[in-house]
Design a protein around this motif. Sequence first.
Motif, PDB file in Angstrom:
ATOM      1  N   SER A  10       0.832  -1.212   0.000  1.00  0.00           N
ATOM      2  CA  SER A  10       0.000   0.000   0.000  1.00  0.00           C
ATOM      3  C   SER A  10       0.865   1.259   0.000  1.00  0.00           C
ATOM      4  N   ILE A  11       1.930   1.264   0.811  1.00  0.00           N
ATOM      5  CA  ILE A  11       2.832   2.426   0.844  1.00  0.00           C
ATOM      6  C   ILE A  11       3.415   2.672  -0.554  1.00  0.00           C
ATOM      7  N   SER A  57      -2.282   0.279  -9.738  1.00  0.00           N
ATOM      8  CA  SER A  57      -2.828   0.862  -8.509  1.00  0.00           C
ATOM      9  C   SER A  57      -4.236   0.342  -8.231  1.00  0.00           C
ATOM     10  N   GLY A  97      -3.367  -1.568  -5.238  1.00  0.00           N
ATOM     11  CA  GLY A  97      -3.641  -0.493  -4.297  1.00  0.00           C
ATOM     12  C   GLY A  97      -5.070  -0.481  -3.784  1.00  0.00           C
ATOM     13  N   THR A  98      -5.982  -1.158  -4.492  1.00  0.00           N
ATOM     14  CA  THR A  98      -7.387  -1.137  -4.060  1.00  0.00           C
ATOM     15  C   THR A  98      -7.972  -2.547  -3.922  1.00  0.00           C
ATOM     16  N   ASN A 126       0.684   3.719  -3.152  1.00  0.00           N
ATOM     17  CA  ASN A 126       0.222   5.080  -2.869  1.00  0.00           C
ATOM     18  C   ASN A 126       1.214   6.093  -3.440  1.00  0.00           C
ATOM     19  N   ARG A 127       2.500   5.730  -3.360  1.00  0.00           N
ATOM     20  CA  ARG A 127       3.546   6.598  -3.882  1.00  0.00           C
ATOM     21  C   ARG A 127       3.585   6.575  -5.412  1.00  0.00           C
ATOM     22  N   ASN A 174       0.069   4.307 -12.086  1.00  0.00           N
ATOM     23  CA  ASN A 174      -1.330   4.686 -12.323  1.00  0.00           C
ATOM     24  C   ASN A 174      -2.068   3.611 -13.128  1.00  0.00           C
ATOM     25  N   LYS A 214       1.091   5.802  -7.462  1.00  0.00           N
ATOM     26  CA  LYS A 214      -0.203   6.053  -8.118  1.00  0.00           C
ATOM     27  C   LYS A 214      -0.208   7.286  -9.043  1.00  0.00           C
TER      28      LYS A 214
END
Lengths: 280, 112
Positions: A188-189, A205, A209-210, A192-193, A201, A195
């Motif tokens: 996640s870290i 992500s 990321g989700t 998030n960076r 992107n 994204k």
Amino acid sequence: MAEYTLIRDYLLAIDLGVQGRADAADLRDELSDHLHSAVDRLCAGGLDSVEAQRTALRNFGEPALVAQLLAAVPPKGSPMYTFFNRGASYFAFAAAALWVLAAAGFPFLQEALFPGVTETAYVTMVVMLAFAGLLAGLTLLAVNVRLAGSFDSVTTIVAALMVLAVASTVLAPWFLPAWLGLILAATSITLNRAKPTPLGNGSPSILLGTVWPILTIVVVVAAFVISTVSGVFTPELQDLIQAIALPAVCLVYAAGMVTLGLRLRTVSVSQSDRGPLIQA
Amino acid sequence: MNREALKGHLDLLVLSVLADGPLHGYAVIEQLRIRSLDVFDLAEGTVYPVLHRLELAGHLTSEWSEVAGRRRRSYVLTRSGSAQLDQQRATWQVFASSMNAVLVRKPWPNTP
């Protein structure tokens, strides 16, 4: 070659910002050539040598800023750069392959589906998960190094989380919240960076990321509930759920690793995608 | 021109200048200035990190020579750099034409 004292002092100031680099002498020679060429040109245009040096240095920029920008790019041939950039996509693809194998292996550890699970099968699965975590960790580190341009503090945190994750996988593979939670935090870290950049992107992500964090949290909570609430779930049903849910977690992570590997292969992160921007 | 406006376009500009042949850093900056008719007035020291990063990414290679008693590093566009230039140039052209289409003044009165 004429000795220009202002240029010499300027280069010494730059040296302070890039000292310790393997290519420090090359950087000095390259900037020296530039500044001497500029002074020669300005002198030919009618300026005296002192004024020419002042003009050339003014045009070149503040030494502290130039040194900072130069230091942000790893030296050519740097082992860290080579390790985390050229080979990064292979870490991601190898990690994806191991997560797929882990997904295929989980059902075979469920007694209800395959009675008589051997210790060898269990140990094999643990080793596979540990290596999958290790390769995923190297991929996440590569993304961080590529984004930051160096092994910065966030990258160090991600590295620490992944080392703990691998250790937890080996020492307590049955305790999902530990190793899956640590991988989730590191992933996640990193995402998030990444994204807002071309590296992370879109599909990486969305998947890592989700979708994957939500699925993982749901599975870990569900696993905790069905193992603690007695009488509600039969052992067979528990095994069946774990034979479906854990492979789903592994497969989504594998898909995310593939998308990240493809990005690492094709995307070159420009300085403008990083935090501090080049002041052109 | 505001130096901030060049942020994010330096890769494209440097690759484009080097597409015509090998150049050392000072010559790259000179070419940028000449080809932009003195509009692009860069802080010269900021171009070197761009050159080094493009070299690390495999878009450029460099070689050293000796000129007037000084070591000089010249940069050459690679095949990967050429592909990167084509890709960035195409992206820029779409962006520029879209901006122009939006910014163009409509005649007054504006009839549908």
